[in-house]
Design a protein around this motif. Structure first.
Motif, PDB file in Angstrom:
ATOM      1  N   ASP A 142       0.854  -1.182   0.000  1.00  0.00           N
ATOM      2  CA  ASP A 142       0.000   0.000   0.000  1.00  0.00           C
ATOM      3  C   ASP A 142       0.891   1.234   0.000  1.00  0.00           C
ATOM      4  N   PHE A 143       0.431   2.271  -0.679  1.00  0.00           N
ATOM      5  CA  PHE A 143       1.226   3.493  -0.790  1.00  0.00           C
ATOM      6  C   PHE A 143       0.415   4.670  -0.257  1.00  0.00           C
ATOM      7  N   VAL A 144       1.020   5.438   0.654  1.00  0.00           N
ATOM      8  CA  VAL A 144       0.408   6.655   1.170  1.00  0.00           C
ATOM      9  C   VAL A 144       1.211   7.821   0.612  1.00  0.00           C
ATOM     10  N   ASN A 145       0.601   8.584  -0.301  1.00  0.00           N
ATOM     11  CA  ASN A 145       1.341   9.641  -0.975  1.00  0.00           C
ATOM     12  C   ASN A 145       1.547  10.849  -0.073  1.00  0.00           C
ATOM     13  N   ALA A 146       2.175  11.880  -0.640  1.00  0.00           N
ATOM     14  CA  ALA A 146       2.537  13.064   0.150  1.00  0.00           C
ATOM     15  C   ALA A 146       1.302  13.766   0.710  1.00  0.00           C
ATOM     16  N   LYS A 147       0.127  13.586   0.083  1.00  0.00           N
ATOM     17  CA  LYS A 147      -1.107  14.212   0.565  1.00  0.00           C
ATOM     18  C   LYS A 147      -1.825  13.368   1.607  1.00  0.00           C
ATOM     19  N   GLY A 148      -1.231  12.233   1.966  1.00  0.00           N
ATOM     20  CA  GLY A 148      -1.840  11.371   2.967  1.00  0.00           C
ATOM     21  C   GLY A 148      -2.911  10.454   2.424  1.00  0.00           C
ATOM     22  N   LYS A 149      -3.010  10.342   1.105  1.00  0.00           N
ATOM     23  CA  LYS A 149      -4.021   9.487   0.492  1.00  0.00           C
ATOM     24  C   LYS A 149      -3.420   8.127   0.159  1.00  0.00           C
ATOM     25  N   THR A 150      -4.154   7.060   0.505  1.00  0.00           N
ATOM     26  CA  THR A 150      -3.684   5.700   0.212  1.00  0.00           C
ATOM     27  C   THR A 150      -4.038   5.331  -1.222  1.00  0.00           C
ATOM     28  N   VAL A 151      -3.025   4.914  -1.979  1.00  0.00           N
ATOM     29  CA  VAL A 151      -3.219   4.511  -3.374  1.00  0.00           C
ATOM     30  C   VAL A 151      -2.645   3.114  -3.568  1.00  0.00           C
ATOM     31  N   LYS A 152      -3.103   2.430  -4.617  1.00  0.00           N
ATOM     32  CA  LYS A 152      -2.693   1.048  -4.848  1.00  0.00           C
ATOM     33  C   LYS A 152      -1.422   0.923  -5.677  1.00  0.00           C
ATOM     34  N   THR A 153      -1.088   1.982  -6.423  1.00  0.00           N
ATOM     35  CA  THR A 153       0.112   1.919  -7.265  1.00  0.00           C
ATOM     36  C   THR A 153       1.146   2.926  -6.766  1.00  0.00           C
ATOM     37  N   ALA A 154       2.398   2.608  -7.040  1.00  0.00           N
ATOM     38  CA  ALA A 154       3.485   3.456  -6.562  1.00  0.00           C
ATOM     39  C   ALA A 154       3.501   4.779  -7.312  1.00  0.00           C
ATOM     40  N   PRO A 155       3.660   5.915  -6.602  1.00  0.00           N
ATOM     41  CA  PRO A 155       3.829   7.210  -7.281  1.00  0.00           C
ATOM     42  C   PRO A 155       5.025   7.158  -8.225  1.00  0.00           C
ATOM     43  N   ALA A 156       4.954   7.906  -9.309  1.00  0.00           N
ATOM     44  CA  ALA A 156       6.005   7.870 -10.337  1.00  0.00           C
ATOM     45  C   ALA A 156       7.366   8.206  -9.775  1.00  0.00           C
ATOM     46  N   ALA A 157       7.407   9.072  -8.760  1.00  0.00           N
ATOM     47  CA  ALA A 157       8.697   9.545  -8.237  1.00  0.00           C
ATOM     48  C   ALA A 157       9.515   8.449  -7.575  1.00  0.00           C
ATOM     49  N   ILE A 158       8.887   7.351  -7.142  1.00  0.00           N
ATOM     50  CA  ILE A 158       9.638   6.317  -6.415  1.00  0.00           C
ATOM     51  C   ILE A 158       9.689   4.982  -7.152  1.00  0.00           C
ATOM     52  N   ARG A 159       9.141   4.924  -8.362  1.00  0.00           N
ATOM     53  CA  ARG A 159       9.027   3.624  -9.040  1.00  0.00           C
ATOM     54  C   ARG A 159      10.367   2.983  -9.347  1.00  0.00           C
ATOM     55  N   THR A 160      11.403   3.771  -9.527  1.00  0.00           N
ATOM     56  CA  THR A 160      12.731   3.217  -9.817  1.00  0.00           C
ATOM     57  C   THR A 160      13.643   3.233  -8.598  1.00  0.00           C
ATOM     58  N   ASP A 161      13.102   3.567  -7.448  1.00  0.00           N
ATOM     59  CA  ASP A 161      13.929   3.639  -6.241  1.00  0.00           C
ATOM     60  C   ASP A 161      14.355   2.232  -5.811  1.00  0.00           C
ATOM     61  N   PRO A 162      15.644   2.028  -5.516  1.00  0.00           N
ATOM     62  CA  PRO A 162      16.104   0.686  -5.087  1.00  0.00           C
ATOM     63  C   PRO A 162      15.383   0.164  -3.856  1.00  0.00           C
ATOM     64  N   ALA A 163      14.954   1.063  -2.964  1.00  0.00           N
ATOM     65  CA  ALA A 163      14.250   0.615  -1.761  1.00  0.00           C
ATOM     66  C   ALA A 163      12.911  -0.017  -2.116  1.00  0.00           C
ATOM     67  N   LEU A 164      12.235   0.525  -3.131  1.00  0.00           N
ATOM     68  CA  LEU A 164      10.971  -0.069  -3.565  1.00  0.00           C
ATOM     69  C   LEU A 164      11.224  -1.408  -4.244  1.00  0.00           C
ATOM     70  N   THR A 165      12.288  -1.496  -5.014  1.00  0.00           N
ATOM     71  CA  THR A 165      12.645  -2.770  -5.649  1.00  0.00           C
ATOM     72  C   THR A 165      12.873  -3.841  -4.597  1.00  0.00           C
ATOM     73  N   GLU A 166      13.545  -3.467  -3.507  1.00  0.00           N
ATOM     74  CA  GLU A 166      13.810  -4.438  -2.433  1.00  0.00           C
ATOM     75  C   GLU A 166      12.507  -4.861  -1.752  1.00  0.00           C
ATOM     76  N   LEU A 167      11.576  -3.915  -1.559  1.00  0.00           N
ATOM     77  CA  LEU A 167      10.294  -4.254  -0.941  1.00  0.00           C
ATOM     78  C   LEU A 167       9.484  -5.191  -1.838  1.00  0.00           C
ATOM     79  N   LYS A 168       9.531  -4.954  -3.150  1.00  0.00           N
ATOM     80  CA  LYS A 168       8.821  -5.837  -4.080  1.00  0.00           C
ATOM     81  C   LYS A 168       9.403  -7.245  -4.044  1.00  0.00           C
TER      82      LYS A 168
END
Length: 824
Positions: free
Chosen positions: A409-435
């Protein structure tokens, strides 16, 4: 080819003639006899024993010459093989002659050159390395003269020739050198060449690739590992990880084969030429100390160790599965245990499972624990908190990994829960490790469900402190353990409830007990309870909305019947059913049964009969199967249908076959432990209920009576349990006013017709004339989700409920395949 001039110049003519005379004296029948008498019993063999180095080389020249001109090639090959095993001081002139003889055209059939390569390659290898390039041209001619097919590629000499060409041709064309080692005999080899060809050809990796191509033994020796250690580079480590990731995701596919003017397709996972270097690559993981090694080896072991389609008693590639298990075993650390457990839960091949068992036993012994208790202590937590959630902030986004939903689950900068990763973090190594962690979690959960059900069947006992620490408090295993009923040994039972002081057990009446830390307990089984207690637990699960990972409260119980008391040593309760053989075999394999393998290929040796076997709590269970299909329709291969037979039980240590291989009588059924009997018959009932042709009207031809008796007849124990669950669920459904239960059917009243859904098969009859209605379950057919008190994975109860919800609103059905039947 005439070689007398060379022999005369070297002074070998007399010895050559003597060898020729001794070989000619060997009777022709000895050459073609199988098994052949030992060469040492012949006069030539006895004379060879006293040869010196030069005489052995002359013997090799004679064998190579004889391979070019006479019919007795098998005998000459045997002699050449003997010569090749010796360390000899070959001269360049002699090696030149060996290659010329190899390429001679006299009697050269398509693969004659392949049989002549043994001595030229071995003799060339004995020369100084800087002389080897002198023979590249001859080696290339030999390769062109050979067939380029999968059978030739499997040959040891073809592999050695390709390795020789790869070593010396790399300077000219590195990618061709890699292709020579890997070949392109399957889709995975082609993928390796396309994605990693340049990387594999790089100077930092290519020597190690050549070394991987020598991984032809069952396990790596010290010398092999020492060489791998010397050749291993950081660039190679990166490639090992990437290639193994591709291997774990690889699946079998159709490959076209050609020979002369014939063409056909076969299903291939890996060709042997591809599997050999991959085995070497897996062995190299023994030398890599990285956290990704154990999970990735576990993935590869499961992929290679399961059968085509991901199930069955055979392996996609047993060699690679054993190699991966062997490396995990060698690591001998606790981190390897959950990955070995996953292999144990998924793979059914006995040889692979034996390796897993040995590995777990070794680690357990080192830790001073039993294998089961070792598994309890080594289930990874993946960094999850006690609530089964792991939170990480990546940039401006809060990411939650949840064990219950198996999702991110992703909680964006506005505090809203979304099902897909925001574009700004999609290539972040930390997200890759979580996946990657989420992927590991999804793979572990089915293994944990399997382990907990096996603990129920095997009646494992724990102390209360062990149950709370390793099960109830565990963020992964606890998802399942907290929904199960636990019973104090010879005492009360309850579902775990967390309190301020820890955990308590609560029964359906709300009574609570907090066991002492050393109190022994086990998982509750309905066979030990009264019908009233079982009914109470079933009502409680539905009222509390508790969903169990497998059937526990709603578990079917199979008690000994009068008919089985009369048969004494076998049960016929599930005999006489016609099953879809492939589906039945796969299902039984998933439940821990091995075999049977039956088909039409050899009736004289009993290929039409087989036995499914399962070891259960120390006892062995046999279920007879036989072919029940048309051999012509099956192409005289594996059977499409089988008939079920008797079920027998054998005591621990009892031989189940005599010295002729025939099945012995089983033990008296009255002496089989009730839970062992019940669980074995439950598997059989499940197999019949899922794979019987009585479920499918399209299978009726020739089996009309069986289809009607099974598809609409008396209910089995599984179907009776299903009826019991439906009786509790119906009042909660939106169609409760339109549905009622009879002894064998769920009767649903639509606006157009009234429908009777059989509780065993799911088959439908329409009133008033009992016309058959065929509805194939599929996407879009369900009218809503219904809570079930156990996970069914799309089982028959879900299908029946889906059909009931659909037919209750029959005027809304638009599928013409259904409306035509209703209106007819």
């Amino acid at each position: 080819m005439e070689i007398s001039a060379e022999l005369d110049r070297w002074g070998h003519t007399d010895l050559f003639a003597e060898i020729e005379r001794l070989a000619s004296a060997i009777p022709e029948e000895r050459v073609w006899q199988w098994p052949r008498p030992p060469l040492g019993e012949t006069e030539l063999g006895q004379r060879m024993a006293g040869f010196d180095d030069a005489q052995w080389r002359v013997l090799g020249l004679w064998a190579q010459h004889r391979l070019t001109r006479l019919r007795t090639e098998h005998f000459a090959e045997e002699v050449a093989s003997r010569v090749a095993r010796r360390k000899l001081a070959w001269t360049t002139d002699e090696v030149d002659l060996l290659w010329r003889l190899c390429l001679a055209r006299a009697r050269r059939t398509e693969n004659a050159v392949l049989r002549r390569l043994t001595l030229p390659l071995k003799a060339t290898a004995s020369l100084p390395h800087d002389v080897h390039e002198r023979y590249v041209e001859q080696a290339e001619k030999a390769r062109k003269a050979m067939r380029d097919d999968e059978w030739t590629a499997r040959a040891e000499m073809a592999r050695r020739l390709d390795d020789f060409l790869a070593e010396h041709g790399r300077r000219i064309d590195p990618i061709s050198a890699v292709r020579a080692l890997l070949g392109e005999h399957d889709r995975f080899a082609a993928k390796l060449l396309a994605e990693f060809g340049p990387a594999l050809a790089a100077p930092e990796v290519f020597p190690l690739l050549r070394h991987w191509n020598s991984a032809t033994a069952a396990r790596p020796g010290r010398a092999w590992l020492a060489t791998a250690q010397r050749l291993l580079t950081p660039e190679a480590v990166v490639l090992v990880r990437e290639i193994l990731q591709r291997l774990s995701a690889h699946r079998e596919g159709r490959v076209t084969r050609r020979h002369d003017d014939r063409e056909w397709t076969v299903t291939v996972f890996l060709h042997e030429r591809t599997a050999v270097p991959l085995r070497g690559l897996i062995w190299t993981c023994r030398l890599i100390d990285e956290p990704w090694v154990a999970p990735l080896l576990g993935d590869c072991a499961v992929t290679c160790g399961t059968g085509v389609g991901g199930s069955g008693p055979n392996c996609r590639d047993e060699r690679l599965a054993n190699a991966a298990v062997g490396v995990l075993a060698h690591r001998g650390c606790l981190e390897a245990v959950p990955h070995l457990a996953r292999v144990q839960a998924k793979v059914r091949k006995k040889t692979v499972l034996a390796g897993v068992a040995r590995a777990l036993d070794a680690v357990a012994e080192a830790a001073g624990l039993s294998p089961d208790r070792l598994l309890d202590r080594t289930v990874p937590t993946f960094g999850l908190g006690p609530d089964g959630v792991r939170e990480e902030r990546i940039g401006d986004c809060l990411v939650r990994l949840r064990a219950d939903t198996q999702a991110l689950d992703f909680v964006n900068a506005k505090g809203k829960t979304v099902k897909t990763a925001p574009a700004a973090i999609r290539t972040d190594p930390a997200l890759t490790e979580l996946k990657a962690t989420l992927k590991d979690l999804r793979q572990l959960l089915p293994a944990e469900r399997f382990r907990l059900e096996r603990a129920l069947i095997e009646e494992r006992i724990w102390r209360w402190r062990e149950a709370t620490e390793f099960f109830l408090d565990h963020p992964v295993t606890g998802l399942y353990a907290r929904t199960l009923i636990w019973r104090i040994l010879q005492g009360p039972a309850g579902i775990p409830v967390r309190t301020g002081d820890g955990w308590e057990l609560t029964d359906p009446a709300g009574r609570r007990i907090q066991p002492d830390p050393n109190t022994p307990l086990h998982l509750w089984h309905p066979i030990d309870e009264t019908p009233e207690a079982v009914r109470a637990w079933r009502d409680h699960l539905l009222d509390a909305g508790v969903r169990q990972p497998y059937k526990q409260a709603f578990r079917e119980v199979y008690l000994l019947t009068p008919a089985e008391e009369r048969t004494g040593v076998y049960s016929n309760r599930f005999a006489g059913h016609t099953l879809r053989y492939g589906q039945a075999k796969a299902l039984l394999n998933q439940r821990g049964w091995s075999g049977p393998s039956i088909g039409h290929w050899d009736y004289a040796f009993g290929s039409d009969h087989g036995t499914a076997v399962k070891d259960l709590s120390g006892y062995r269970v046999h279920w007879d199967m036989s072919v029940s299909a048309d051999p012509e329709a099956d192409g005289w291969g594996t059977a499409s249908f089988c008939a079920s037979g008797r079920i027998r039980f054998y005591r621990p240590g009892q031989n189940d076959t005599d010295h002729y291989g025939h099945a012995r009588d089983g033990m008296p059924l009255t002496e089989v432990p009730p839970q062992v009997l019940s669980e074995a018959l439950r598997d059989a009932d499940l197999a019949v209920g899922v794979t019987s042709i009585g479920l499918d009207a399209h299978m009726v031809a020739g089996h009309e009576d069986y289809w009607r008796s099974h598809g609409f007849g008396e209910l089995t124990e599984t179907a009776r349990t299903r009826r019991d669950a439906l009786a509790r669920l119906l009042p909660r459904l939106s169609v409760a006013g339109r549905a009622e239960l009879t002894d064998r059917f769920l009767r649903v009243r639509g606006d157009l017709r009234t429908y009777k859904i059989h509780l065993g098969s799911g088959n439908i009859l329409m009133e008033p004339n009992d016309a058959y209605l065929c509805i194939v379950p599929g996407p879009g057919r369900s009218k809503g989700q219904v809570f079930l008190p156990f996970e069914e994975d799309g089982g028959m109860l879900s299908i029946i409920l889906s059909k009931a919800l659909l037919l209750a609103d029959d005027t809304a059905i638009t599928d013409p395949t259904i409306t035509r039947q209703i209106g007819s």
